[in-house]
Design a protein around this motif. Structure first.
Motif, PDB file in Angstrom:
ATOM      1  N   ASP A 342       0.832  -1.204   0.000  1.00 28.71           N
ATOM      2  CA  ASP A 342       0.000   0.000   0.000  1.00 28.71           C
ATOM      3  C   ASP A 342       0.869   1.257   0.000  1.00 28.71           C
ATOM      4  O   ASP A 342       0.554   2.240  -0.680  1.00 28.71           O
ATOM      5  N   GLN A 343       1.969   1.224   0.748  1.00 28.12           N
ATOM      6  CA  GLN A 343       2.894   2.367   0.752  1.00 28.12           C
ATOM      7  C   GLN A 343       3.433   2.626  -0.650  1.00 28.12           C
ATOM      8  O   GLN A 343       3.456   3.771  -1.125  1.00 28.12           O
ATOM      9  N   LEU A 344       3.838   1.559  -1.334  1.00 31.08           N
ATOM     10  CA  LEU A 344       4.381   1.714  -2.684  1.00 31.08           C
ATOM     11  C   LEU A 344       3.287   2.074  -3.685  1.00 31.08           C
ATOM     12  O   LEU A 344       3.539   2.812  -4.647  1.00 31.08           O
ATOM     13  N   ARG A 345       2.080   1.570  -3.457  1.00 29.72           N
ATOM     14  CA  ARG A 345       0.966   1.923  -4.345  1.00 29.72           C
ATOM     15  C   ARG A 345       0.703   3.427  -4.287  1.00 29.72           C
ATOM     16  O   ARG A 345       0.487   4.075  -5.317  1.00 29.72           O
ATOM     17  N   GLN A 346       0.713   3.972  -3.091  1.00 27.98           N
ATOM     18  CA  GLN A 346       0.513   5.416  -2.953  1.00 27.98           C
ATOM     19  C   GLN A 346       1.642   6.190  -3.629  1.00 27.98           C
ATOM     20  O   GLN A 346       1.402   7.221  -4.272  1.00 27.98           O
ATOM     21  N   CYS A 347       2.859   5.685  -3.495  1.00 23.72           N
ATOM     22  CA  CYS A 347       4.013   6.301  -4.160  1.00 23.72           C
ATOM     23  C   CYS A 347       3.801   6.318  -5.669  1.00 23.72           C
ATOM     24  O   CYS A 347       3.985   7.348  -6.329  1.00 23.72           O
ATOM     25  N   ALA A 348       3.388   5.174  -6.224  1.00 21.69           N
ATOM     26  CA  ALA A 348       3.182   5.087  -7.670  1.00 21.69           C
ATOM     27  C   ALA A 348       2.019   5.965  -8.106  1.00 21.69           C
ATOM     28  O   ALA A 348       2.089   6.653  -9.135  1.00 21.69           O
ATOM     29  N   ASP A 349       0.954   5.957  -7.333  1.00 20.92           N
ATOM     30  CA  ASP A 349      -0.241   6.717  -7.697  1.00 20.92           C
ATOM     31  C   ASP A 349       0.051   8.213  -7.765  1.00 20.92           C
ATOM     32  O   ASP A 349      -0.460   8.925  -8.635  1.00 20.92           O
ATOM     33  N   ARG A 350       0.905   8.693  -6.861  1.00 19.63           N
ATOM     34  CA  ARG A 350       1.238  10.126  -6.816  1.00 19.63           C
ATOM     35  C   ARG A 350       2.472  10.467  -7.646  1.00 19.63           C
ATOM     36  O   ARG A 350       2.817  11.643  -7.771  1.00 19.63           O
ATOM     37  N   GLY A 351       3.155   9.450  -8.170  1.00 14.93           N
ATOM     38  CA  GLY A 351       4.416   9.703  -8.863  1.00 14.93           C
ATOM     39  C   GLY A 351       5.490  10.201  -7.919  1.00 14.93           C
ATOM     40  O   GLY A 351       6.371  10.979  -8.307  1.00 14.93           O
ATOM     41  N   ALA A 352       5.441   9.731  -6.670  1.00 15.23           N
ATOM     42  CA  ALA A 352       6.257  10.327  -5.605  1.00 15.23           C
ATOM     43  C   ALA A 352       7.388   9.400  -5.182  1.00 15.23           C
ATOM     44  O   ALA A 352       7.369   8.849  -4.084  1.00 15.23           O
ATOM     45  N   ASN A 353       8.381   9.221  -6.046  1.00 15.47           N
ATOM     46  CA  ASN A 353       9.563   8.469  -5.610  1.00 15.47           C
ATOM     47  C   ASN A 353      10.568   9.419  -4.947  1.00 15.47           C
ATOM     48  O   ASN A 353      10.344  10.631  -4.846  1.00 15.47           O
ATOM     49  N   ASP A 354      11.690   8.863  -4.490  1.00 19.88           N
ATOM     50  CA  ASP A 354      12.678   9.682  -3.780  1.00 19.88           C
ATOM     51  C   ASP A 354      13.368  10.689  -4.698  1.00 19.88           C
ATOM     52  O   ASP A 354      13.812  11.748  -4.238  1.00 19.88           O
ATOM     53  N   ALA A 355      13.480  10.369  -5.985  1.00 19.50           N
ATOM     54  CA  ALA A 355      14.060  11.342  -6.918  1.00 19.50           C
ATOM     55  C   ALA A 355      13.215  12.615  -6.943  1.00 19.50           C
ATOM     56  O   ALA A 355      13.753  13.732  -6.969  1.00 19.50           O
ATOM     57  N   ARG A 356      11.912  12.440  -6.925  1.00 23.22           N
ATOM     58  CA  ARG A 356      11.035  13.612  -6.900  1.00 23.22           C
ATOM     59  C   ARG A 356      11.223  14.398  -5.609  1.00 23.22           C
ATOM     60  O   ARG A 356      11.282  15.635  -5.635  1.00 23.22           O
ATOM     61  N   TRP A 357      11.331  13.703  -4.469  1.00 22.52           N
ATOM     62  CA  TRP A 357      11.540  14.403  -3.192  1.00 22.52           C
ATOM     63  C   TRP A 357      12.837  15.210  -3.228  1.00 22.52           C
ATOM     64  O   TRP A 357      12.879  16.370  -2.787  1.00 22.52           O
ATOM     65  N   LEU A 358      13.898  14.620  -3.760  1.00 24.43           N
ATOM     66  CA  LEU A 358      15.180  15.326  -3.828  1.00 24.43           C
ATOM     67  C   LEU A 358      15.076  16.559  -4.724  1.00 24.43           C
ATOM     68  O   LEU A 358      15.594  17.635  -4.377  1.00 24.43           O
ATOM     69  N   ARG A 359      14.415  16.409  -5.858  1.00 25.48           N
ATOM     70  CA  ARG A 359      14.271  17.565  -6.760  1.00 25.48           C
ATOM     71  C   ARG A 359      13.418  18.658  -6.122  1.00 25.48           C
ATOM     72  O   ARG A 359      13.743  19.851  -6.225  1.00 25.48           O
ATOM     73  N   GLU A 360      12.338  18.268  -5.485  1.00 28.36           N
ATOM     74  CA  GLU A 360      11.470  19.274  -4.863  1.00 28.36           C
ATOM     75  C   GLU A 360      12.191  19.981  -3.720  1.00 28.36           C
ATOM     76  O   GLU A 360      12.047  21.200  -3.547  1.00 28.36           O
ATOM     77  N   THR A 361      12.975  19.234  -2.954  1.00 35.09           N
ATOM     78  CA  THR A 361      13.734  19.849  -1.859  1.00 35.09           C
ATOM     79  C   THR A 361      14.775  20.815  -2.411  1.00 35.09           C
ATOM     80  O   THR A 361      14.930  21.941  -1.907  1.00 35.09           O
ATOM     81  N   GLN A 362      15.476  20.399  -3.457  1.00 35.18           N
ATOM     82  CA  GLN A 362      16.476  21.277  -4.053  1.00 35.18           C
ATOM     83  C   GLN A 362      15.832  22.518  -4.683  1.00 35.18           C
ATOM     84  O   GLN A 362      16.364  23.633  -4.586  1.00 35.18           O
ATOM     85  N   SER A 363      14.683  22.343  -5.301  1.00 30.49           N
ATOM     86  CA  SER A 363      13.985  23.485  -5.894  1.00 30.49           C
ATOM     87  C   SER A 363      13.601  24.505  -4.822  1.00 30.49           C
ATOM     88  O   SER A 363      13.677  25.718  -5.045  1.00 30.49           O
ATOM     89  N   ARG A 364      13.233  23.997  -3.660  1.00 24.33           N
ATOM     90  CA  ARG A 364      12.830  24.883  -2.563  1.00 24.33           C
ATOM     91  C   ARG A 364      14.041  25.526  -1.885  1.00 24.33           C
ATOM     92  O   ARG A 364      14.043  26.721  -1.591  1.00 24.33           O
ATOM     93  N   GLU A 365      15.088  24.745  -1.646  1.00 26.56           N
ATOM     94  CA  GLU A 365      16.232  25.227  -0.863  1.00 26.56           C
ATOM     95  C   GLU A 365      17.307  25.894  -1.721  1.00 26.56           C
ATOM     96  O   GLU A 365      18.075  26.719  -1.226  1.00 26.56           O
ATOM     97  N   ARG A 366      17.424  25.461  -2.971  1.00 28.32           N
ATOM     98  CA  ARG A 366      18.418  26.001  -3.908  1.00 28.32           C
ATOM     99  C   ARG A 366      19.854  25.854  -3.404  1.00 28.32           C
ATOM    100  O   ARG A 366      20.713  26.684  -3.662  1.00 28.32           O
ATOM    101  N   LEU A 367      20.097  24.783  -2.660  1.00 33.77           N
ATOM    102  CA  LEU A 367      21.438  24.492  -2.164  1.00 33.77           C
ATOM    103  C   LEU A 367      21.532  22.985  -1.946  1.00 33.77           C
ATOM    104  O   LEU A 367      20.847  22.434  -1.082  1.00 33.77           O
ATOM    105  N   LEU A 368      22.386  22.325  -2.728  1.00 33.64           N
ATOM    106  CA  LEU A 368      22.448  20.868  -2.645  1.00 33.64           C
ATOM    107  C   LEU A 368      22.918  20.392  -1.275  1.00 33.64           C
ATOM    108  O   LEU A 368      22.491  19.336  -0.804  1.00 33.64           O
ATOM    109  N   ALA A 369      23.794  21.154  -0.626  1.00 26.31           N
ATOM    110  CA  ALA A 369      24.233  20.756   0.715  1.00 26.31           C
ATOM    111  C   ALA A 369      23.049  20.698   1.676  1.00 26.31           C
ATOM    112  O   ALA A 369      22.959  19.797   2.524  1.00 26.31           O
TER     113      ALA A 369
END
Length: 386
Positions: A342-369
């Motif tokens: 169910d956890q993975l189903r929700q991930c797939a349904d939302r398109g929310a893998n960890d790559a997306r989390w990293l990109r969204e965090t970087q887009s918000r913070e604008r600093l890879l560190a």
């Protein structure tokens, strides 16, 4: 009369060992980073010395370069068991890292490390690989999750391997966590696997469904001197006869142990479906679309296109993942893996893998560190889970 030295006999393939069908084992390769600028930090020796004094399940070992560390569970019988062991290992890592003023991080690549700055860990096999592969060895400072699944016998292992091969794109997309390399967004969800593909013995296992035929392949290959053991094959899935398992190697290391355990539950549930329902017999022609499907998953993650090997149908990978989860749900329930699926189903349904989390965090913070700092917090169990 000239003397001749007879050639050394080719090493024999190990006998396929006994294991409980659908038992699990999980390995995670993890990043060690300093807490000053969150770049990689060569602290694996110090971590290993400290961890050796702690009563932990499984094992903790060094990896190719000294800013990496690998943890492995013991034999597990459910994804709940996997999560329990990984949590203990994670907590031990975090305690030791805190004492050294460093942090442990998940993710398939470190977002801004420079490969030429890495140090090969001082172990004979790693030195030999460095001499053979040159700069590729330092570029192999990448981080994956490997899942072992127990098989009833050797022929069943090969059947399981080739059935699982149809789901390689699913594994890649659900685990993808390596969008950044050397400070740049690669536009891949899983850039890590591009480094693996550079090695000559990477790719897929040869198509055979009989262990006797696989033994023949291994004997022919070792006679060439190109490989000496199964360790020399960097296949996406390979048999591990010493454990009585197959080992799936395409997962990026997730940002959390919860996601890692859920992925193991997905593998186990698929395996149960294969063993109990025998849903299809794999064919060599399945591999006609294998490389394309794998590329799509690496590049686009959950937004990839998937080509159904048996029919040639093109459909969104996300849709095929959700269909697959529906099919295996009864087996997941029986194995205690329903929550993981169910956890993975929700991930797939939302398109929310960890790559997306990293990109969204970087887009918000604008600093890879800062993105790495937040990923370190996520790994230690703070903030969002899963």
């Amino acid at each position: 009369m000239e003397s001749t030295i007879p050639p050394s006999p080719a090493p024999a393939l190990e006998t396929f060992g006994e294991s409980r069908a659908l038992s699990l084992g999980v390995e995670l390769e993890l990043q060690l980073v300093n807490t000053h600028d969150y770049d990689l930090a060569p602290y694996s020796d110090e971590m290993l010395r400290m961890l050796a004094k702690m009563p932990l399940p499984g094992s903790v070992v060094p990896e190719m370069t000294s800013s990496m560390i690998e943890v492995s569970t013991g034999v597990c019988h459910s994804c709940t068991d996997v999560l329990g062991q990984l949590t203990q290992l994670r907590d031990g890592l975090v305690r030791c890292a805190d004492k050294l003023n460093i942090a442990c991080v998940g993710g398939g690549t470190h977002p801004f490390q420079m490969w030429h700055e890495q140090r090969i860990y001082d172990r004979p096999r790693f030195r030999q690989l460095s001499e053979l592969y040159g700069y590729l060895s330092k570029q192999f400072t990448i981080f994956g999750q490997h899942v072992h699944v127990g098989c009833p016998d050797a022929d069943s292992a090969l059947l399981m391997l080739h059935r699982m091969s149809r789901y390689i794109p699913h594994f890649i997309a659900l685990s993808a966590s390596s969008p950044f390399v050397q400070g740049q967004d690669t536009q891949f969800d899983s850039a890590r696997l591009n480094s693996v593909f550079a090695f000559p013995m990477s790719g897929r296992a040869p198509y055979t469904l009989k262990w006797s035929e696989f033994e023949h392949f291994f004997a022919k290959t070792t006679r060439t001197g190109v490989v000496k053991s199964m360790k020399d094959f960097y296949w996406d899935i390979r048999p591990k006869p010493e454990y009585g398992t197959i080992e799936i190697r395409v997962f990026d290391t997730p940002l959390t142990v919860e996601r890692a355990a859920a992925l193991a539950g997905f593998v186990q549930s698929l395996g149960a479906w294969f063993l109990e329902e025998q849903p299809f017999v794999p064919q060599e022609d399945d591999y006609m679309v294998y490389t394309y499907n794998r590329f799509q998953a690496c590049r686009f993650g959950l937004e990839a296109v998937y080509v159904e090997p048996a029919t040639g149908e093109h459909l969104p990978l996300r849709e095929h993942i959700l269909r697959t989860m529906e099919r295996i749900e009864p087996h997941a329930r029986a194995l205690g893996a329903a929550a993981a699926i169910d956890q993975l189903r929700q991930c797939a349904d939302r398109g929310a893998n960890d790559a997306r989390w990293l990109r969204e965090t970087q887009s918000r913070e604008r600093l890879l560190a800062e993105t790495v700092r937040q990923a370190a917090e996520r790994f230690r169990g703070r903030g969002a889970r899963g």
